[in-house]
Design an enzyme around this catalytic site. Structure first.
Site, PDB file in Angstrom:
ATOM      1  N   ASP A 179       0.957 -12.460  -5.448  1.00 46.60           N
ATOM      2  CA  ASP A 179       0.523 -11.700  -4.630  1.00 46.60           C
ATOM      3  C   ASP A 179      -0.607 -12.457  -3.928  1.00 46.60           C
ATOM      4  O   ASP A 179      -1.794 -12.873  -4.310  1.00 46.60           O
ATOM      5  CB  ASP A 179      -0.156 -10.266  -4.980  1.00 46.60           C
ATOM      6  CG  ASP A 179      -0.895  -9.527  -4.266  1.00 46.60           C
ATOM      7  OD1 ASP A 179      -1.330  -9.928  -2.892  1.00 46.60           O
ATOM      8  OD2 ASP A 179      -1.512  -8.166  -4.644  1.00 46.60           O
ATOM      9  N   GLU A 192      -1.704  -2.747  -9.263  1.00 41.93           N
ATOM     10  CA  GLU A 192      -0.815  -3.260  -7.631  1.00 41.93           C
ATOM     11  C   GLU A 192       0.530  -3.965  -8.085  1.00 41.93           C
ATOM     12  O   GLU A 192       1.605  -3.784  -7.426  1.00 41.93           O
ATOM     13  CB  GLU A 192      -1.580  -4.351  -7.039  1.00 41.93           C
ATOM     14  CG  GLU A 192      -2.734  -3.385  -6.319  1.00 41.93           C
ATOM     15  CD  GLU A 192      -3.891  -4.299  -5.968  1.00 41.93           C
ATOM     16  OE1 GLU A 192      -3.894  -5.873  -5.864  1.00 41.93           O
ATOM     17  OE2 GLU A 192      -5.034  -3.855  -5.530  1.00 41.93           O
ATOM     18  N   ASP A 224      -2.762   1.863  -1.304  1.00 34.85           N
ATOM     19  CA  ASP A 224      -2.950   0.376  -1.363  1.00 34.85           C
ATOM     20  C   ASP A 224      -4.535  -0.117  -0.666  1.00 34.85           C
ATOM     21  O   ASP A 224      -4.632  -0.029   0.366  1.00 34.85           O
ATOM     22  CB  ASP A 224      -1.919  -0.529  -0.901  1.00 34.85           C
ATOM     23  CG  ASP A 224      -2.455  -2.027  -0.989  1.00 34.85           C
ATOM     24  OD1 ASP A 224      -3.475  -2.332  -1.487  1.00 34.85           O
ATOM     25  OD2 ASP A 224      -1.706  -2.819  -0.656  1.00 34.85           O
ATOM     26  N   LYS A 260     -14.109  -4.274  -1.711  1.00 31.40           N
ATOM     27  CA  LYS A 260     -13.463  -4.125  -3.112  1.00 31.40           C
ATOM     28  C   LYS A 260     -13.871  -5.131  -4.106  1.00 31.40           C
ATOM     29  O   LYS A 260     -13.883  -4.837  -5.217  1.00 31.40           O
ATOM     30  CB  LYS A 260     -12.044  -4.545  -2.641  1.00 31.40           C
ATOM     31  CG  LYS A 260     -10.971  -4.157  -3.920  1.00 31.40           C
ATOM     32  CD  LYS A 260      -9.490  -4.461  -3.633  1.00 31.40           C
ATOM     33  CE  LYS A 260      -8.768  -4.276  -4.726  1.00 31.40           C
ATOM     34  NZ  LYS A 260      -7.202  -4.131  -4.115  1.00 31.40           N
TER      35      LYS A 260
HETATM   36  P1  ADP Z   1      -5.263  -7.814   0.947  1.00 31.57           P
HETATM   37  O1  ADP Z   1      -4.385  -7.655  -0.019  1.00 31.57           O
HETATM   38  O2  ADP Z   1      -6.333  -8.849   0.777  1.00 31.57           O
HETATM   39  O3  ADP Z   1      -5.790  -6.591   1.298  1.00 31.57           O
HETATM   40  P2  ADP Z   1      -2.950  -8.360   2.737  1.00 31.57           P
HETATM   41  O4  ADP Z   1      -1.914  -8.215   1.900  1.00 31.57           O
HETATM   42  O5  ADP Z   1      -2.957  -7.346   3.732  1.00 31.57           O
HETATM   43  O6  ADP Z   1      -4.398  -8.659   2.296  1.00 31.57           O
HETATM   44  O7  ADP Z   1      -2.696  -9.882   3.516  1.00 31.57           O
HETATM   45  C1  ADP Z   1      -3.860 -10.129   4.403  1.00 31.57           C
HETATM   46  C2  ADP Z   1      -3.477 -11.371   4.904  1.00 31.57           C
HETATM   47  O8  ADP Z   1      -2.228 -11.777   5.533  1.00 31.57           O
HETATM   48  C3  ADP Z   1      -4.025 -12.048   6.167  1.00 31.57           C
HETATM   49  O9  ADP Z   1      -4.834 -13.306   5.678  1.00 31.57           O
HETATM   50  C4  ADP Z   1      -3.080 -12.233   7.202  1.00 31.57           C
HETATM   51  O10 ADP Z   1      -3.559 -13.199   8.111  1.00 31.57           O
HETATM   52  C5  ADP Z   1      -2.219 -12.506   6.260  1.00 31.57           C
HETATM   53  N1  ADP Z   1      -0.592 -12.397   7.316  1.00 31.57           N
HETATM   54  C6  ADP Z   1      -0.132 -11.199   7.889  1.00 31.57           C
HETATM   55  N2  ADP Z   1       0.862 -11.429   8.456  1.00 31.57           N
HETATM   56  C7  ADP Z   1       1.261 -12.809   8.360  1.00 31.57           C
HETATM   57  C8  ADP Z   1       2.057 -13.470   8.800  1.00 31.57           C
HETATM   58  N3  ADP Z   1       3.121 -13.102   9.401  1.00 31.57           N
HETATM   59  N4  ADP Z   1       2.276 -14.924   8.223  1.00 31.57           N
HETATM   60  C9  ADP Z   1       1.179 -15.281   7.669  1.00 31.57           C
HETATM   61  N5  ADP Z   1       0.017 -14.629   7.311  1.00 31.57           N
HETATM   62  C10 ADP Z   1       0.262 -13.266   7.635  1.00 31.57           C
HETATM   63 MG    MG Z   2      -3.262  -6.674  -1.547  1.00 29.15          MG
END
Ligand code: ADP
Ligand code: MG
Length: 626
Positions: free
Chosen positions: A208, A186, A25, A87
């Protein structure tokens, strides 16, 4: 000597050794790698036990680039050399980047193609290279954990990624030394992680909410393959925005101004993020921040307050949800499952709002940050050929049919285009001449009937066929295409067992454009063939109409037609005769209609006349009762 076909295709499948495969991912905020181990797909952790690799790369004057958490801190101290959210730049042109420019702190320089380059202390670097640096770290992590070199990976991309963005992602994989088996959407990966591909056919919504982007996709499972019905979203809405509103609340409560300085604001964002993540688990959390020239401020933030702060942001995701349903032409009640993806869907308010909107509880069993990587790993495992046949879903397909040249320069298709791979098919052939001891096999690719219109992939010979009467030798030719699209053709004489084979990469040297051209050619010719058939049909119809008309005119034309009407019919018939010699079936069809129209009164009159004649001497009710 070419081949003579004697039997219908049989089917068999090649056994595969276990291969190391992984799903990646490659996220805007975080990237992950996962693999199927002992039948279970799981994300792989680094030495510190972290599964999420922040998608941040810092270039320094020496040594390899720093990737992940260790680069994160430099985002504010060394912004020009620290690339985050790359990205967003993948597959984008200079023009696109200029329009994004306001949000991106980097220095761009135009590259040789339309691709913009990022100016860093290590030189000008393309977004593809930055992504490759992230992928390299994941590759190393996987190879260390799995104890061997990766044979292939599946990398996920947003469903809305266009060809250029997908190509850039593929290139990044290649640059990182990865064999990219496939790019997977995705949302599809998330659905696969939940095994929805094995469930009943139906509609799934994938919600998402990541760090900086929101995507909503509607997928429909149709005969084991997911089709993206519609996507929508907001490229500037995610966890970062939640952090921002929480930080603003803290500033207000603590009396911190916008002029607090870069470092302080950045620290605030971190505090806000920690508070946000804590509130996912607990109903209230204590927040403390330093205040310039005063004591530290400390206060409590309850989940209720937090919900109120972020509610407008969460609400904002619902209008793309409505739009995507409309675009897919479905109602909310048609959605059979809702899958949550992205770290921000951990926020309880997000879960409840989504559940409220779709009128059903979303699937949350798999960690929403990891679900995409998990699905990609499952797919990679299948593509690498580690699964039995019945589990093969969502596979790559052969873009053009594969076959052999047979007598008369004809191409005999052995594996038709769009067959999912890996696959294997066999067919039997025989000798054409008495005592024939050798046979040449010419492997071709394409949709056309003549070998001369197809692409030649390779040629090999089968020798030492025991001399026999023509037609009695049985030569089994098998085509095997593995998960990478590698074709292996084997010919085996069934009596003595002599064998010969060749390995070809069907798509080698053929880029997507060439494949497209070949398909278009075959389609263009299919069109020709169809036009040809329509023309023949209309010509036959014209002959039939003219013949019937002539017969009628000879019979009673003189009695039933006025001079003017007769002239109109003759003119229409002459026009039809002329059109029938032409190449356009539409013109002929129109001329037929003209004749029918010109003669319609005459036809009616003839009908009445005939009825009158038939009824002469009878009473009407005799006919009515029959
Ligand atoms: P991307 O797909 O953009 O790479 P992610 O799916 O990894 O991102 O999501 C990252 C986001 O998720 C960040 O803003 C992070 O703060 C939030 N996040 C991760 N864990 C938690 C949680 N327990 N509660 C709320 N937000 C969260
Ligand atoms: Mg993502």
């Amino acid at each position: 000597m070419a081949l003579l076909q004697i039997s219908e295709p049989g089917q068999s499948t090649a056994p595969h050794e276990r291969r190391l495969a992984a799903g990646i991912d490659l996220g805007t905020t975080n990237s992950l790698i996962a693999s199927v181990r002992s039948g279970v797909a799981e994300t792989l952790a680094d030495a510190d036990g972290d599964h999420l690799l922040p998608s941040v790369v810092r270039y320094t004057t020496e040594g390899p680039p720093l990737v992940g958490r260790i680069a994160l801190d430099a985002e504010t101290t060394d912004p020009l050399n620290t690339i985050a959210s790359v990205k967003r730049l993948m597959g984008r042109g200079v023009g696109d980047v200029k329009s994004l420019g306001a949000h991106l702190p980097y220095e761009f320089v135009p590259g040789t193609s339309d691709m913009p380059l990022l100016h860093t202390c290590r030189g000008d670097i393309s977004p593809v290279e930055v992504s490759a640096d992230i992928l390299r770290v994941l590759k190393t992590r996987a190879e260390q954990t799995l104890g061997g070199e990766l044979d292939g990976v599946v990398i996920t991309v947003p469903a809305y990624f266009d060809d250029a963005q997908r190509q850039a992602t593929r290139d990044a994989g290649k640059l990182a030394g990865l064999q990219v088996l496939r790019l997977l959407n995705e949302p599809t990966a998330a659905a696969v992680a939940y095994g929805l591909d094995r469930g009943s056919e139906g509609v799934t919504a994938i919600y998402d909410l990541g760090g900086g982007t929101f995507d909503i996709s509607i997928l429909r499972l149709n005969r084991g393959v997911f089709e993206v019905m519609a996507t929508a979203g907001d490229t500037a809405l995610g966890g970062d925005d939640i952090d921002r509103v929480v930080a603003q609340w803290i500033m207000q409560e603590a009396g911190i101004g916008e002029d607090a300085g870069h470092g302080a604001l950045r620290h605030l964002m971190q505090v806000a993020r920690t508070a946000k993540e804590a509130l996912t688990e607990v109903p209230a959390t204590t927040v403390s921040v330093p205040v310039a020239g005063a004591d530290d401020w400390s206060g409590s933030l309850t989940r209720e307050q937090f919900d109120e702060l972020v509610s407008p942001l969460v609400q904002k995701t619902l209008s793309p949800c409505r739009r995507v349903l409309r675009d897919a032409g479905i109602r909310v009640s048609d959605v059979q499952a809702v899958v949550l993806v992205g770290g921000s869907t951990r926020v309880p308010l997000v879960r409840s709002k989504v559940a409220g909107f779709f009128g059903r509880d979303p699937l949350v069993d798999i960690d929403p940050d990891r679900v995409v990587a998990v699905g990609a790993a499952i797919q990679a495992d299948i593509l690498a050929g580690n699964k039995p046949d019945d589990d093969m879903l969502l596979l790559d397909v052969i873009p053009l049919s594969l076959g052999l040249e047979t007598m008369g320069g004809l191409a005999e298709k052995i594996i038709p285009r769009n067959t999912t791979i890996p696959t294997a098919r066999a067919q039997e052939f025989t000798t054409f001449k008495d005592g024939q001891t050798a046979m040449s096999l010419h492997v071709v690719q394409g949709e056309r009937e003549l070998v001369s219109d197809c692409r030649s992939l390779g040629q090999f010979e089968l020798r030492d066929i025991p001399p026999m009467v023509a037609g009695s030798a049985r030569i089994r030719v098998s085509f095997q295409v593995d998960a990478d699209g590698l074709l292996n053709v084997t010919a085996e004489e069934q009596v003595k067992g002599v064998q010969s084979s060749i390995e070809v990469k069907p798509s080698y040297g053929l880029n997507d454009r060439e494949i497209e051209t070949m398909l278009k050619d075959s389609m263009a010719h299919a069109q020709d063939d169809m036009e040809q058939r329509r023309l023949r049909e209309q010509q036959v119809e014209a002959d039939r109409v003219l013949e019937a008309l002539e017969a009628a005119l000879a019979e009673d034309g003189d009695q039933l037609l006025e001079a003017g009407e007769r002239r109109r019919i003759d003119a229409a018939a002459a026009a039809l005769r002329q059109a029938g010699k032409g190449p356009d079936y539409r013109v002929i069809r129109r001329a037929i209609e003209d004749v029918e129209q010109a003669s319609s009164d005459y036809v009616d009159r003839r009908m009445n006349e005939n009825i009158r004649k038939a009824m002469a001497g009878h009473r009407v009710d005799e006919f009515e009762s029959s």
